[in-house]
Structures are given as C-alpha cells and as structure tokens.
Design an enzyme around this catalytic site. Structure first.
Site, short mmCIF file in Angstrom:
data_model
loop_
_atom_site.label_atom_id
_atom_site.label_comp_id
_atom_site.label_asym_id
_atom_site.label_seq_id
_atom_site.Cartn_x
_atom_site.Cartn_y
_atom_site.Cartn_z
N VAL A 52 4.00 93.48 54.75
CA VAL A 52 3.08 92.79 54.08
C VAL A 52 4.01 92.28 52.84
CG1 VAL A 52 1.35 92.61 52.40
CG2 VAL A 52 1.04 93.78 54.52
N LEU A 194 -2.79 88.63 56.41
CA LEU A 194 -1.84 88.34 57.47
C LEU A 194 -1.90 88.86 58.71
CD1 LEU A 194 1.23 88.97 54.82
CD2 LEU A 194 -0.08 86.85 55.18
N CYS A 304 -3.69 98.21 61.41
CA CYS A 304 -4.61 97.89 60.59
C CYS A 304 -6.10 98.16 60.73
CB CYS A 304 -4.70 96.31 60.14
SG CYS A 304 -3.13 96.05 59.10
C1 UDX Z 1 -5.32 92.32 61.81
C2 UDX Z 1 -6.42 91.26 60.99
O1 UDX Z 1 -6.52 90.26 61.94
C3 UDX Z 1 -5.73 90.75 59.63
O2 UDX Z 1 -6.53 89.68 59.28
C4 UDX Z 1 -5.33 91.79 58.92
O3 UDX Z 1 -4.67 91.35 57.73
C5 UDX Z 1 -4.74 92.91 59.62
O4 UDX Z 1 -5.24 93.27 60.79
P1 UDX Z 1 -3.27 92.23 63.02
O5 UDX Z 1 -3.89 93.63 63.41
O6 UDX Z 1 -2.03 92.03 63.09
O7 UDX Z 1 -4.34 91.71 62.10
O8 UDX Z 1 -3.72 91.24 64.56
P2 UDX Z 1 -5.13 91.02 65.34
O9 UDX Z 1 -4.63 89.41 65.68
O10 UDX Z 1 -6.23 90.91 64.40
O11 UDX Z 1 -5.23 91.89 66.55
C6 UDX Z 1 -5.72 93.20 66.34
C7 UDX Z 1 -5.74 93.69 67.88
O12 UDX Z 1 -6.78 92.93 68.50
C8 UDX Z 1 -4.55 93.49 68.60
O13 UDX Z 1 -4.37 94.71 69.48
C9 UDX Z 1 -4.94 92.54 69.59
O14 UDX Z 1 -4.42 92.53 70.84
C10 UDX Z 1 -6.39 92.66 69.67
N1 UDX Z 1 -7.30 91.52 69.84
C11 UDX Z 1 -7.33 90.33 69.17
C12 UDX Z 1 -8.06 91.32 71.33
O15 UDX Z 1 -7.99 92.06 72.02
N2 UDX Z 1 -8.78 90.07 71.29
C13 UDX Z 1 -8.65 89.27 70.49
O16 UDX Z 1 -9.36 88.06 70.76
C14 UDX Z 1 -7.87 89.11 69.28
#
Ligand code: UDX
Length: 475
Positions: A52, A194, A304
C-alpha cells in the site's frame, strides 16, 4: 529462461500490461510513467514501504507531489533507491524509477528529523492479524510514538492502514501536545481499496475516496491532493474517522461474504448438475448484484479478506454483538479446500495415496506473486498429507513458493506438471494456462484428468482434447 531464475522485472515484462485497461487511452495516460505532471509543491511523507505504501507513494509522486517513502528495513531502502522493487505489481517499478529520476520520490529509513517539514504524513504500515483475530497495531504504535512531539498542530496525519474503529481517535490523543495545550495535528482516516495485481489502476481510478475527519477544510485539502491525479469525477465521501475506519472492513467483509455465497452456489450447481456460469451470468444482470466478483474458485485468499474478517469479528465482540454470518463466511471458505480435494480424489479413483498431481498456479490470485493465505498452498498441503506427490508451476510465484514447500517438485514450465500426472488441477487463473498445448500435455500424463478450480478453461475444448474435466459448478 526458467521462471525460478528470472528477475522480478523480467517476470513483469512477460505479463500483459493492464489487461483490461490498455484500450482506455486517456486512462492509460496516467499510467505512463513518462507523463510529466506539474510539480504541486506539496510535500508528503508515506510511512511504510509495503504494497500500500509503495503504490501510494509512487502514485502521489506521479501526480506531482514531492514524496518521501519511509521503510525501516535498511536493505529494502537501498533496493528501493536503486529502483529495485520487491513487489510484482504492473507498472510500479517503471513509475518508481521515473519519479526517482525526477527527484520527486525518495526513500529513507528514518523520518523523525524532518517529521515537522511535511504537509501530509500518510501512515501505511501493516496491521497483520494478531491474537484472537484483532489486528496487531505494534508497527502503528511505533510510528505514532516517533511522531509524538515532532509534528506541528497544522500538519495533517493520514491513517491509510486498515485499523479498527476508534484508532484515529486514539492517535489524536497520543499526538496532542504534552504541555496540555489544545491543538495537535489533524488526524484523517483514508482507507485504501487497492487490489493486488491492479493496484496502480485502482490508485488512479478509485470507485470512491473515503475521507474521515473533523474539519471540512482539512478534508478538502486532502481531497485536492488526490484530485489532480483522477481522470474522472470520483465520488468523495467526507465522513467521521470512525465511519471511514468501518467502511474498509465492511467493504472487505461484504466481498468475502459474496465469495462464500458464490462458492456455495457453485457447490449446489454441482449437486444439481446445473451450470454455474449460466446461473451467475443471469444473476449478475440484476444491477443490485452486478457481474463483477461472481467467479467461483478454491476460496478467497490474500493478505486482506481473511484478516479483515477476523478483525471485524473482534470488533463485534468488543461491541458485545454476536455474529452468525461472518463466521459462516470463513467456514465456507475453509470448506472450499476440501471441495477441491474431493474433486481431485474423485478423478483419480477415490484415494490420493501414490497419485501424482500437477498444480497450475500457486499465488492467491493471478497477476501477483503473493502466496499469503493462498488456497493453492492449503490444497497442496492436503494432497501431500494424503500421500499424493505434487509438481507445481506458477508464472511468477515460484521463488516465494520455494520458501513454502520443500516436498514438492517446482517446475520450470507449465507443461512440465503433466509428466506422469494422474490429474492436473488449475488453482490460479493465470491467462497463460488457457493456451497450453493440450495434446502435448495429454501425451505426458498417466491419466488425462483436469480439475479446474478456477473455471478458467473451456470445458468443451478440453474434453475435445480427450480429457476428463470437472470445474466448479460446471456440469
Ligand atoms: C481485496 C479487495 O478487493 C480490495 O479492495 C482491498 O483493498 C484488499 O483486499 P485483494 O485481496 O488484492 O483485494 O484481491 P481480490 O481481487 O479482492 O481477491 C481476493 C480473493 O478473492 C482472491 O483469492 C481471489 O482469487 C478471490 N476471488 C476474487 C474469487 O475467488 N472470485 C472473484 O470473483 C474475485
């Protein structure tokens, strides 16, 4: 060059740039590190050089501010000064180097001697999970202690770290002048949203900017510092510190809840021989649901969502509120590991002892090398515990993987996981897995089985190549 020895920069070169956003030329302009913005004269200190902090620092320097990014690990500071970025994040290394060369971004290990010189001080230190799910605020406390007595009452301290409700108020207390006089710097809460893999895009194209604080003038000053870098009118939410602190948790807990709902729905589709893709598509057309964030998978990971769920529950306990939903969200997520392993067992005849499994993907999501809470790691650990042998490939996370595993074979190329394999399981949705030479892959396997835990592949195409195929909720 095999991916084990590639440098981070070489790995980054290999990945498609902003896969969804290249076409938007205007938006792309912001990503062009060579795009010279007019210096704003605003001096910013970003304390914490992690994911971040680094993205915030380089984004603000790209806007035209003069930014000092503080990282307490000395060897990391010297790497950052050379533009060696220990982060697989598209566009960040180039933008860091461009702004170092403009003398608009510098790195240091200590901020104390100049703390009173900055217009804005942004705290972005990590708040990892602590005991009983509460965030560990030690790094934050250390920064606040260092700031006490060194900041002016007209300075603005921005808390961007994800912190429990009430933290900003606590910081304000800690930074009040010790001589009992009124004043003390302005404390602003400004959570970040983010996503790993699209952090720079998200920085310049936020869905909203949430600013918590007590003074409308100060909030406006912070907004102006961001506004210069936005290509479109971004909704600004000016609110209290406490509301801003909760919005971050509430957003992530909702996203996690949505994903556990999606994954459970995929299991129901499996049970009823329905096609999850069709159901999800039709659901998503409801504007209250939306089509984003409806992909079934092996469960959510990352640094997160899992930790924010725990922190949210800890806050609820402090408010004497008993929760039923968010504990269930975590349980469903944990069950996904077993659901994927069960699919693999089913494909190799019921028992994993002696089975050879090829794993495609290790990172918790595509476009990152981050393995924190990655479901791929959890699934592989169960496979090993049940007596399978595992080979694995990930386009960028291999060096991180070698720190997690000593008992799996890490391959140089995706196809290599197929050698003598009884099944291949797709655990991360890297686009390059969609274009493998499936005939060559099948030739190398003992049994042509594909378990697609990300619904990444085209089932008909895979079956035409002679594979047995199962996905998540796919008939
Ligand atoms: C998340 C939030 O989206 C972001 O706004 C916050 O600031 C930090 O946490 P991040 O953890 O980087 O971001 O990734 P994200 O794209 O949200 O995916 C999180 C998890 O969910 C991943 O393991 C991803 O593979 C999974 N996921 C995401 C799914 O299984 N299906 C989806 O449709 C979207």
């Amino acid at each position: 060059m095999n991916s084990m020895n590639e440098t981070l920069a070489e790995k980054q070169q290999r990945q498609p740039r902003f896969p969804k956003h290249n076409a938007l030329a205007e938006e792309y302009r912001l990503f062009d590190p060579l795009n010279e913005a007019t210096p704003t004269g605003v001096s910013v200190c970003v304390i914490g050089g992690g994911f971040v902090g680094l993205v915030t620092a380089v984004g603000l320097s790209q806007i035209g501010h003069n930014v000092t990014c503080v990282e307490k690990l000395l060897d990391r500071v010297s790497d950052l000064k050379k533009g060696d970025i220990p982060l697989f994040e598209q566009g960040v290394p180039e933008m860091v180097r461009a702004n170092i060369n403009r003398n608009r971004l510098q790195f240091t290990a200590d901020f104390t001697e100049r703390a009173s010189a900055y217009d804005l001080i942004i705290i972005t230190v990590g708040t990892p999970p602590g005991d009983n799910g509460e965030p560990d605020l030690n790094a934050l406390r250390e920064v606040v202690t260092s700031l006490a007595g060194r900041v002016r009452s007209d300075q603005i301290i921005i808390i961007k770290s994800t912190v429990p409700v009430g933290t900003a108020r606590w910081i304000a207390e800690q930074l009040k002048p010790r001589n009992g006089s009124r004043g003390g710097p302005h404390i602003i809460s400004n959570p970040e949203f983010l996503r790993e893999g699209t952090a720079l895009y998200d920085f310049f194209h936020p869905d909203r900017i949430v600013i918590g604080g007590e003074s409308p003038e100060i909030i406006e000053r912070v907004v102006q510092c961001y506004r210069a870098g936005m290509t479109k009118d971004v909704p600004i939410v000016a609110t209290s510190n406490e509301t801003a602190e909760m919005v971050k948790y509430a957003s992530n807990v909702y996203l996690a809840t949505r994903l556990s709902f999606v994954n459970e729905l995929a299991a129901v589709c499996d049970g009823l021989a329905l096609n999850f893709d069709d159901v999800a598509y039709a659901m998503g057309l409801d504007r209250r649901i939306g089509t984003d964030y409806l992909d079934a998978g092996p469960g959510f990971g990352g640094s997160c969502l899992p930790k924010d769920l725990e922190a949210y529950r800890a806050m609820a306990r402090q408010g004497d509120v008993t929760l039923s939903l968010s504990p269930a969200v975590s349980r469903v997520n944990e069950q996904q590991v077993e659901r994927v392993v069960e699919k693999i067992r089913g494909m190799v005849g019921g028992a994993l002892t002696g089975a050879r499994i090829g794993a495609l993907g290790l990172s918790f999501k595509a476009q990152t090398d981050d393995l924190r809470c990655s479901p791929a790691i959890a699934i592989i650990r169960v496979l090993l515990a049940e007596g399978a042998s595992v080979t694995a490939f990930d386009p960028v996370a291999m060096s991180n993987a070698s720190r997690h595993f000593s008992d799996i074979a890490l391959c140089d190329r995706a196809e290599d996981v197929a050698t003598n394999a009884d099944a291949i399981v797709v655990l991360t949705e890297w686009p390059e897995f969609q274009t493998l030479d499936w005939d060559a892959v099948k030739e190398r396997m003992r049994q042509p089985n594909i378990i697609d835990a990300r619904n990444l592949l085209d089932p008909d195409r895979i079956r035409r190549h002679g594979f047995q195929y199962v996905g998540m909720g796919r008939r």
